[in-house]
Structures are given as C-alpha cells and as structure tokens.
Enzyme design. Structure first.
Site, PDB file in Angstrom:
ATOM      1  N   CYS A 196       0.830  -1.197   0.000  1.00  0.00           N
ATOM      2  CA  CYS A 196       0.000   0.000   0.000  1.00  0.00           C
ATOM      3  C   CYS A 196       0.868   1.251   0.000  1.00  0.00           C
ATOM      4  O   CYS A 196       1.976   1.263   0.506  1.00  0.00           O
ATOM      5  CB  CYS A 196      -0.874   0.034   1.244  1.00  0.00           C
ATOM      6  SG  CYS A 196      -1.914  -1.406   1.392  1.00  0.00           S
TER       7      CYS A 196
ATOM      8  N   ARG B 150       5.210   0.761  -5.871  1.00  0.00           N
ATOM      9  CA  ARG B 150       5.103  -0.175  -4.748  1.00  0.00           C
ATOM     10  C   ARG B 150       4.180  -1.344  -5.078  1.00  0.00           C
ATOM     11  O   ARG B 150       4.163  -2.336  -4.352  1.00  0.00           O
ATOM     12  CB  ARG B 150       4.573   0.564  -3.511  1.00  0.00           C
ATOM     13  CG  ARG B 150       5.546   1.600  -2.993  1.00  0.00           C
ATOM     14  CD  ARG B 150       4.889   2.543  -2.011  1.00  0.00           C
ATOM     15  NE  ARG B 150       4.552   1.934  -0.751  1.00  0.00           N
ATOM     16  CZ  ARG B 150       5.379   1.811   0.279  1.00  0.00           C
ATOM     17  NH1 ARG B 150       6.589   2.276   0.192  1.00  0.00           N
ATOM     18  NH2 ARG B 150       4.979   1.252   1.401  1.00  0.00           N
TER      19      ARG B 150
ATOM     20  N   TRP C 107      -2.677  -2.647  -1.820  1.00  0.00           N
ATOM     21  CA  TRP C 107      -2.135  -3.931  -2.283  1.00  0.00           C
ATOM     22  C   TRP C 107      -2.781  -4.976  -1.385  1.00  0.00           C
ATOM     23  O   TRP C 107      -2.476  -5.067  -0.196  1.00  0.00           O
ATOM     24  CB  TRP C 107      -0.623  -3.911  -2.136  1.00  0.00           C
ATOM     25  CG  TRP C 107       0.083  -5.078  -2.758  1.00  0.00           C
ATOM     26  CD1 TRP C 107       0.382  -5.259  -4.083  1.00  0.00           C
ATOM     27  CD2 TRP C 107       0.609  -6.223  -2.080  1.00  0.00           C
ATOM     28  NE1 TRP C 107       1.062  -6.445  -4.257  1.00  0.00           N
ATOM     29  CE2 TRP C 107       1.209  -7.051  -3.054  1.00  0.00           C
ATOM     30  CE3 TRP C 107       0.632  -6.632  -0.744  1.00  0.00           C
ATOM     31  CZ2 TRP C 107       1.819  -8.261  -2.737  1.00  0.00           C
ATOM     32  CZ3 TRP C 107       1.231  -7.842  -0.435  1.00  0.00           C
ATOM     33  CH2 TRP C 107       1.825  -8.645  -1.421  1.00  0.00           C
TER      34      TRP C 107
ATOM     35  N   ASN D  51      -1.564   1.387   5.935  1.00  0.00           N
ATOM     36  CA  ASN D  51      -0.623   0.468   5.302  1.00  0.00           C
ATOM     37  C   ASN D  51      -0.084  -0.446   6.397  1.00  0.00           C
ATOM     38  O   ASN D  51       0.360   0.038   7.434  1.00  0.00           O
ATOM     39  CB  ASN D  51       0.532   1.257   4.655  1.00  0.00           C
ATOM     40  CG  ASN D  51       1.657   0.350   4.162  1.00  0.00           C
ATOM     41  OD1 ASN D  51       1.438  -0.830   3.878  1.00  0.00           O
ATOM     42  ND2 ASN D  51       2.854   0.887   4.072  1.00  0.00           N
ATOM     43  N   GLY D  52      -0.137  -1.743   6.167  1.00  0.00           N
ATOM     44  CA  GLY D  52       0.347  -2.696   7.171  1.00  0.00           C
ATOM     45  C   GLY D  52      -0.699  -3.772   7.399  1.00  0.00           C
ATOM     46  O   GLY D  52      -1.599  -3.965   6.569  1.00  0.00           O
TER      47      GLY D  52
ATOM     48  N   GLU E  96      20.224 -15.176  -9.023  1.00  0.00           N
ATOM     49  CA  GLU E  96      19.725 -13.826  -9.269  1.00  0.00           C
ATOM     50  C   GLU E  96      19.284 -13.670 -10.736  1.00  0.00           C
ATOM     51  O   GLU E  96      18.253 -13.074 -11.021  1.00  0.00           O
ATOM     52  CB  GLU E  96      20.802 -12.804  -8.891  1.00  0.00           C
ATOM     53  CG  GLU E  96      20.466 -11.357  -9.208  1.00  0.00           C
ATOM     54  CD  GLU E  96      19.162 -10.862  -8.596  1.00  0.00           C
ATOM     55  OE1 GLU E  96      18.601 -11.524  -7.715  1.00  0.00           O
ATOM     56  OE2 GLU E  96      18.679  -9.807  -9.038  1.00  0.00           O
TER      57      GLU E  96
ATOM     58  N   LYS F 121      15.481 -12.718 -11.916  1.00  0.00           N
ATOM     59  CA  LYS F 121      15.195 -11.575 -12.783  1.00  0.00           C
ATOM     60  C   LYS F 121      14.301 -12.011 -13.944  1.00  0.00           C
ATOM     61  O   LYS F 121      13.316 -11.365 -14.275  1.00  0.00           O
ATOM     62  CB  LYS F 121      16.519 -11.028 -13.300  1.00  0.00           C
ATOM     63  CG  LYS F 121      16.754  -9.575 -13.320  1.00  0.00           C
ATOM     64  CD  LYS F 121      16.911  -8.803 -12.066  1.00  0.00           C
ATOM     65  CE  LYS F 121      15.990  -9.098 -10.947  1.00  0.00           C
ATOM     66  NZ  LYS F 121      16.346  -8.568  -9.672  1.00  0.00           N
TER      67      LYS F 121
ATOM     68  N   GLU G 263      10.668 -12.797 -12.740  1.00  0.00           N
ATOM     69  CA  GLU G 263       9.802 -11.705 -12.292  1.00  0.00           C
ATOM     70  C   GLU G 263       9.404 -10.756 -13.411  1.00  0.00           C
ATOM     71  O   GLU G 263       8.305 -10.227 -13.375  1.00  0.00           O
ATOM     72  CB  GLU G 263      10.359 -10.974 -11.063  1.00  0.00           C
ATOM     73  CG  GLU G 263      11.663 -10.276 -11.211  1.00  0.00           C
ATOM     74  CD  GLU G 263      12.091  -9.613  -9.883  1.00  0.00           C
ATOM     75  OE1 GLU G 263      13.280  -9.331  -9.749  1.00  0.00           O
ATOM     76  OE2 GLU G 263      11.269  -9.359  -9.006  1.00  0.00           O
TER      77      GLU G 263
ATOM     78  N   HIS H 268      21.989 -35.059 -10.510  1.00  0.00           N
ATOM     79  CA  HIS H 268      21.274 -35.697  -9.390  1.00  0.00           C
ATOM     80  C   HIS H 268      19.772 -35.491  -9.491  1.00  0.00           C
ATOM     81  O   HIS H 268      19.054 -35.661  -8.522  1.00  0.00           O
ATOM     82  CB  HIS H 268      21.816 -35.157  -8.061  1.00  0.00           C
ATOM     83  CG  HIS H 268      23.267 -35.470  -7.869  1.00  0.00           C
ATOM     84  ND1 HIS H 268      23.728 -36.752  -7.624  1.00  0.00           N
ATOM     85  CD2 HIS H 268      24.376 -34.694  -7.948  1.00  0.00           C
ATOM     86  CE1 HIS H 268      25.048 -36.739  -7.542  1.00  0.00           C
ATOM     87  NE2 HIS H 268      25.461 -35.496  -7.738  1.00  0.00           N
TER      88      HIS H 268
ATOM     89  N   LYS I 235       7.221  -3.341  -4.798  1.00  0.00           N
ATOM     90  CA  LYS I 235       8.613  -2.899  -4.628  1.00  0.00           C
ATOM     91  C   LYS I 235       9.047  -3.038  -3.179  1.00  0.00           C
ATOM     92  O   LYS I 235      10.169  -3.413  -2.879  1.00  0.00           O
ATOM     93  CB  LYS I 235       8.748  -1.445  -5.087  1.00  0.00           C
ATOM     94  CG  LYS I 235      10.160  -0.902  -5.003  1.00  0.00           C
ATOM     95  CD  LYS I 235      11.074  -1.618  -5.984  1.00  0.00           C
ATOM     96  CE  LYS I 235      12.511  -1.141  -5.906  1.00  0.00           C
ATOM     97  NZ  LYS I 235      13.415  -2.088  -6.597  1.00  0.00           N
TER      98      LYS I 235
HETATM   99  O1  M6R Z   1      13.797  -3.852  -0.274  1.00  0.00           O
HETATM  100  P1  M6R Z   1      14.423  -5.204  -0.111  1.00  0.00           P
HETATM  101  O2  M6R Z   1      15.811  -5.246  -0.683  1.00  0.00           O
HETATM  102  O3  M6R Z   1      14.427  -5.689   1.304  1.00  0.00           O
HETATM  103  O4  M6R Z   1      13.531  -6.182  -0.948  1.00  0.00           O
HETATM  104  C1  M6R Z   1      13.776  -7.563  -0.941  1.00  0.00           C
HETATM  105  C2  M6R Z   1      13.028  -8.255  -2.061  1.00  0.00           C
HETATM  106  O5  M6R Z   1      11.651  -8.069  -1.907  1.00  0.00           O
HETATM  107  C3  M6R Z   1      13.453  -7.744  -3.442  1.00  0.00           C
HETATM  108  O6  M6R Z   1      14.830  -7.889  -3.643  1.00  0.00           O
HETATM  109  C4  M6R Z   1      12.693  -8.503  -4.544  1.00  0.00           C
HETATM  110  O7  M6R Z   1      13.116  -9.829  -4.579  1.00  0.00           O
HETATM  111  C5  M6R Z   1      12.884  -7.813  -5.903  1.00  0.00           C
HETATM  112  N1  M6R Z   1      11.657  -7.819  -6.632  1.00  0.00           N
HETATM  113  C6  M6R Z   1      13.884  -8.477  -6.750  1.00  0.00           C
HETATM  114  O8  M6R Z   1      14.025  -7.910  -8.003  1.00  0.00           O
END
Ligand code: M6R
Length: 607
Positions: A2, A27, A74, A100-101, A482, A486, A489, A505, A602
């Site tokens: 949110c 966000r 959200w 928010n929360g 990583e 990427k 996502e 394995h 985000k």
């Molecule tokens: O703000 P943060 O670095 O704590 O966020 C952690 C993850 O939510 C963040 O890295 C997420 O995996 C991204 N979407 C990756 O691209």
C-alpha cells in the site's frame, strides 16, 4: 504494498494526493482512493484497478477541500474491490482513514465492535481501525486521545492517516513498522509512504518513529509520543530531487537503472577506497576492536538482497576465515538460529522496510548480536534500528525488479568483507589485487553495456520457451540464482537455477532438445567442472549460452560471452549486467510490463 499520501494545506489537496499516489505506483497496488474534507463533509472516492480509474471518476467532480488522504491498496485481507479499497469511513461518515500494514488482532477487535453495534462494509483488517477511532472518540471527545487509545489496542504493523469533519483542518497520523515520511512547506504539511511522493513539494522531511503521533495542520506539524507528550523531531534535508526518479530518456525505469550501474557503483565506492590498499568505512569506526570477538556471521535478507548475501557471505568467509551462514529473512525467525553476542548479523535491504528482514533484525538484537544494516533508502526503518548502517548509494530504484540496488549491495558486502579482513590483519597481495579490481568496475560495466545488442539477441532464444535453466558453481551459483529470479519476475518465464554439479542428481531429467541453459563459469578453480556439466546438457539437446572468462571457452555452445579479466571475487558484479539485460529483453519479447510485474510490490512491508 500500500501507498499513502496525506495533506493539510491552504490550497487544494487533490493535486498533491494524486501526484503522490502516482509516485508510489512502483510499490504495486490493485485499487486507489481518496478522501477530502469539503464544507465540513467527507468526500470519498475509490476505484478498483489502476490509479487512472480513480482519476477518471474524479474528472467531473469539483474537489476543492484543502485537507485529505490518499491510498493505493495492495490486497492482503479481502479481494481487490471498491469496497475493500481505502479510505475506510466510520458509520456516521465523520472519520476517514487510510492504512498500510496488517492489523494482526483485527478479528478479535471486529467481534467486539460488532457487539457494540458497528457495521462493517469491507473484508479488510484496516476497517476495524476507523470504527475503533469512532468508539474511542465517543468516549474521549478528542481525536488525539482516541488515536492514542487505538494504538494501544491494535497489534501488528501500521501507518495510519486519519481525517475527520470533527477537526476538519488536520490530519492525524501514527505508525508502527510501516514506513511514513512527513514534509513541511510554509503553507502545507504533507505525509507519504515514501520520499518521492513528497519531493516535488519539499525536501525537508521528518521521519516518524514507531508509536509516535503526528498532527498535520496547514504548514505546521506537531509530534507526540504514544502517551500524548509533545516531542520535538529533527528535520532532514533529502539530498536528491525527483529528476533522479524519472526515466531519463529510457523506455523503462528498469533499463535506466541497468544503465545507471557504473555511476551507482562509483557513488557507492566514493570515499571508501583509499589509495590502493585501504578500505574506509567510517560507519564502522567504533567496531574495529570488536571484529575479533565474533565467532560467526549471519547474512539475512529477502529476494535479490538474499542473493547478494550469498555472495557476500562466501567472500567474507574466504577473506576473514569467520564462518558464515546465509538465511532468507522469512525463515530466520522460525529456524531458531544459534546466535548470541558473539554473532555478527548483517541485514541487507534496498528499501530498508521489508517486514521479514525487519523481524529478523529485531530477533538478532533481542539475542544480543551486533547488527549491521546495508540499505539504500536514507532514514529507512532498518537503518534506524540496526546498530550500524552502511548505505549503498544507488539512488532511488523505481523498477520493481532490483538491478542497481543488487550490484551496489554486492559492492558494499565486498567492502565490508575487506574492511573486516583489514581489521583482523588479513591483508595480503590478493587483497590488494581486489582493491585495484574494484576501482575498475564502473569502467568495465560501461564496456559490457556496449554489448547490449548482443544480450538482446540472446533473449531471442527465450521467444517460444516457457522454461529456462541457469547453472553455476560457488559464487557463480549466487549469480545464476539472481539471473533466474530476474527472468521470472519480469518475463514470467519459469526459470530455475541449479548448482551445476547437482544437475545429474535430478534436474537433468528436464533437459530435452531445445531446452535453454544459461551457464556462468567465471571462477577459474571450478570453471572446468561447470563446463563438463554444460557438455552433459548439450549431449541431451540443450542450447547453451555461456558466460565465462578467457581460456574457458567450450565447443558446441550456441553463444559464448567472455567477461573482462578481473579478480574472480568481482565477477558476480560483472555477470549481473548481461543476465539483467537478457531478462529485460525477454520481457519485451513477451510484451510484459517490466517496471510493474504482476503480483509484485517494490517494498514488501507484510510478512
Ligand atoms: O527492499 P528489499 O531489498 O528488502 O527487498 C527484498 C526483495 O523483496 C526484493 O529484492 C525482490 O526480490 C525484488 N523484486 C527483486 O528484483
């Protein structure tokens, strides 16, 4: 997650509320809404879906109120819908609130309020808060006193902004474990979930701590502790403007942020490497004698930051001989970690607000560990709670998929490992070579970026595929994790990363003619082993794209990219760039919204 905006001003509130919500779109959200106070009445509009839907609803309305609150939701409790969107209002339509929360004890409170005759319209946890405000206002006849009572009753996390016809000039604010920043100009007081939402109005901000209350009143802000005692707070001036948060000529924030990496890394290194043999981290000056007391180090984070930790832990262990452990923050609390005052705990977070990481940090502090936060957002919760904070200087990262935050996290983790090695007296020739290599990274990344077209072409291999396999060993394994994240996502292509030696394995059963294997083999001591694993996939018909170093080329792969010659410890930073670009262009081919991938937020401020 949110997003919240709020304003009390001498001019119309709506433009601030909407532009702020727009800046918070990164966000992630599924509905939006606002309340303003118009002629002593609440004016509330909400719409499911994009912010534009709300703007369309407001097009033919004359919204003249000077006080208001805005929200992008959200969904956590209840589906995305008009009814579940915020703001929520009390039954008398005199109090309106955004949240928010997560209110963890909302069920219990809801039952009590229903018995008291309150009618609920939504399925949200947030709605209990507005009825509770009403309940306590009826008892205290004072909105601030009611808010104090509310925060003594609710459990969980919250940033709350409340307006009411009872006191129509003010916005009442409280927070716990959810971000909220407050700004002030001569004729407006504003609040928002994140700095970009208020930067066009002011760079002078206050950060609210947990359980504190703020009251905005047309250019002034009053602060109180949870018992209602007045407190004073320090003003912080934000050192960047919103230009830094715009796309700067690129089609998307993600591409802009990928290209910003040479600069972001140079900024992160600035002042931290002295000459050719010294790392300077003034943030840790008073820790120097403490390092020899640690018998282990834990690295804790989520998502991309967790992948940075896997590299960081590997490097720290190699350079300092301190045994290291890496744990996803969402697991840390529940795995009963064996930690105490001899444990150094390092928490990495771009936003500095990730709920799981914050919870892990609090546990580590409870157990007496020394805590270091690595964060990108100035003044974020993690930086305020950890014993020490080292900032990555990546600048605002807007795209949901982390790119420049990741590589700058790798840099800070490397500097930290070297700093500790220095404090423990482990400097040697290798150490000096790494320092020379670090300084050359921005230039090397610039050169890799010149090959962008090549990586765009590699992405074509994914055109008709639903799956991809990433393989690597050691530090390269962290890199492929990583790379695969990427791709998943932003392009929604299912990607799995495997330790190359683990293929036989089990996972090799998945390889068939036409499968795509993206292999990273940059570590000279194990590259030959990875290359044997590559051959095993080629023998089963896979197309392989290989990222490697000079002298480790393989026949029969479809594409080979030779990374610049640097110390192997630094290769994770370099190989990140092509892997990000492959994911980016694959998303383009698939027609995905790279900056706002579906279902993702985000800043993940719920567990
Ligand atoms: O703000 P943060 O670095 O704590 O966020 C952690 C993850 O939510 C963040 O890295 C997420 O995996 C991204 N979407 C990756 O691209």
């Amino acid at each position: 997650m949110c997003g919240i905006t709020a304003i009390s001003a001498t001019k119309e509130a709506l433009p601030f509320l909407l532009q702020g919500l727009e800046k918070l779109e990164y966000r992630g959200y599924d509905s939006a809404g606002i309340t303003t106070i118009e002629n002593h009445r609440l004016f509330t509009k909400k719409a499911k879906g994009r912010l534009q839907n709300l703007k369309d609803l407001l097009k033919n309305e004359s919204v003249t109120g000077h006080v208001g609150i805005g929200h992008t939701r959200w969904a956590t409790h209840g589906v995305p819908s008009n009814l579940n969107s915020h703001p929520h209002t009390n039954n008398a339509d005199t109090i309106s609130l955004v949240h928010n929360g997560i209110i963890e004890n909302y069920r219990e409170l809801k039952d009590i309020l229903i018995l008291q005759g309150y009618h609920f319209q939504s399925e949200t946890d947030s709605e209990v808060v507005v009825h509770l405000m009403d309940y306590y206002y009826n008892k205290t006849h004072n909105l601030q006193a009611a808010l104090q009572k509310v925060i003594s009753r609710i459990e969980g996390s919250y940033a709350l902004c409340i307006v009411s016809t009872i006191d129509p000039d003010k916005v009442y604010i409280a927070k716990k474990d959810s971000p909220l920043v407050i700004g002030k100009t001569d004729n407006a007081s504003v609040a928002a979930s994140d700095i970009p939402a208020i930067l066009d109005y002011t760079k002078d901000v206050y950060f609210l701590n947990d359980y504190e209350i703020a009251i905005l009143d047309k250019g002034s802000v009053a602060f109180f502790d949870k018992d209602g005692h007045s407190i004073s707070k320090e003003l912080t001036t934000i050192p960047y403007d919103n230009e830094a948060a715009k796309k700067g000529g690129y089609d998307t924030f993600m591409l802009k942020e990928i290209h910003e990496q040479p600069h972001a890394i140079a900024e992160t290194l600035r002042g931290r490497v002295e000459g050719t043999d010294r790392i300077v981290l003034p943030e840790l000056n008073n820790m120097k004698d403490q390092f020899k007391t640690f018998n282990k180090a834990y690295f804790v984070a989520c998502g991309t930051a967790y992948h940075a930790c896997l590299s960081g832990a590997n490097i720290l262990e190699r350079l300092t001989k301190i045994p290291t452990f890496t744990q996803a923050a969402s697991e840390f609390r529940y795995c009963d970690p064996i930690i105490d005052e001899k444990t150094l705990c390092i928490f990495v977070s771009q936003s500095g607000e990730t709920a799981d990481t914050m919870a892990a940090l609090r546990l580590a502090k409870e157990k007496g560990c020394t805590t270091i936060a690595i964060a990108n957002v100035l003044g974020s919760s993690i930086s305020r709670e950890a014993d020490h904070t080292i900032y990555t200087c990546a600048g605002p990262e807007i795209a949901v998929a982390s790119t420049k935050a990741y590589t700058t996290q790798l840099i800070v983790l490397l500097l930290l490992a070297m700093y500790i090695a220095q404090a423990l007296g482990y400097e040697n020739e290798h150490y000096k070579r790494i320092i020379e290599g670090i300084a050359s990274l921005p230039e090397r990344i610039n050169n890799i970026l010149k090959d962008e077209k090549l990586f765009e072409n590699y992405a074509q291999y994914l055109k008709d595929l639903k799956d991809a396999y990433y393989i690597g060993r050691g530090l390269d394994y962290a890199s492929v994790l990583e790379g695969a994240l990427k791709l998943k996502e932003v392009s929604y292509v299912h990607a799995d990363a495997y330790i190359a030696g683990e293929l036989k394995h089990g996972p090799i059963a998945l390889i068939e003619p036409g499968s795509l294997v993206i292999a990273v083999a940059t570590q000279p001591n194990i590259a030959a082993k990875t290359i044997s694993n590559i051959q095993e996939t080629i023998a089963r018909g896979a197309n392989v794209i290989l990222f490697t170093i000079d002298g480790q080329e393989v026949g029969n792969v479809k594409e080979t990219y030779i990374l610049p010659k640097v110390d192997p410890i630094l290769q994770s930073v370099l190989v990140a760039i092509p892997l990000q670009l492959i994911a980016y262009y694959a998303a383009g081919i698939k027609g995905c919204d790279v900056d706002k991938p579906r279902n993702l937020a985000k800043s993940v401020t719920v567990e």
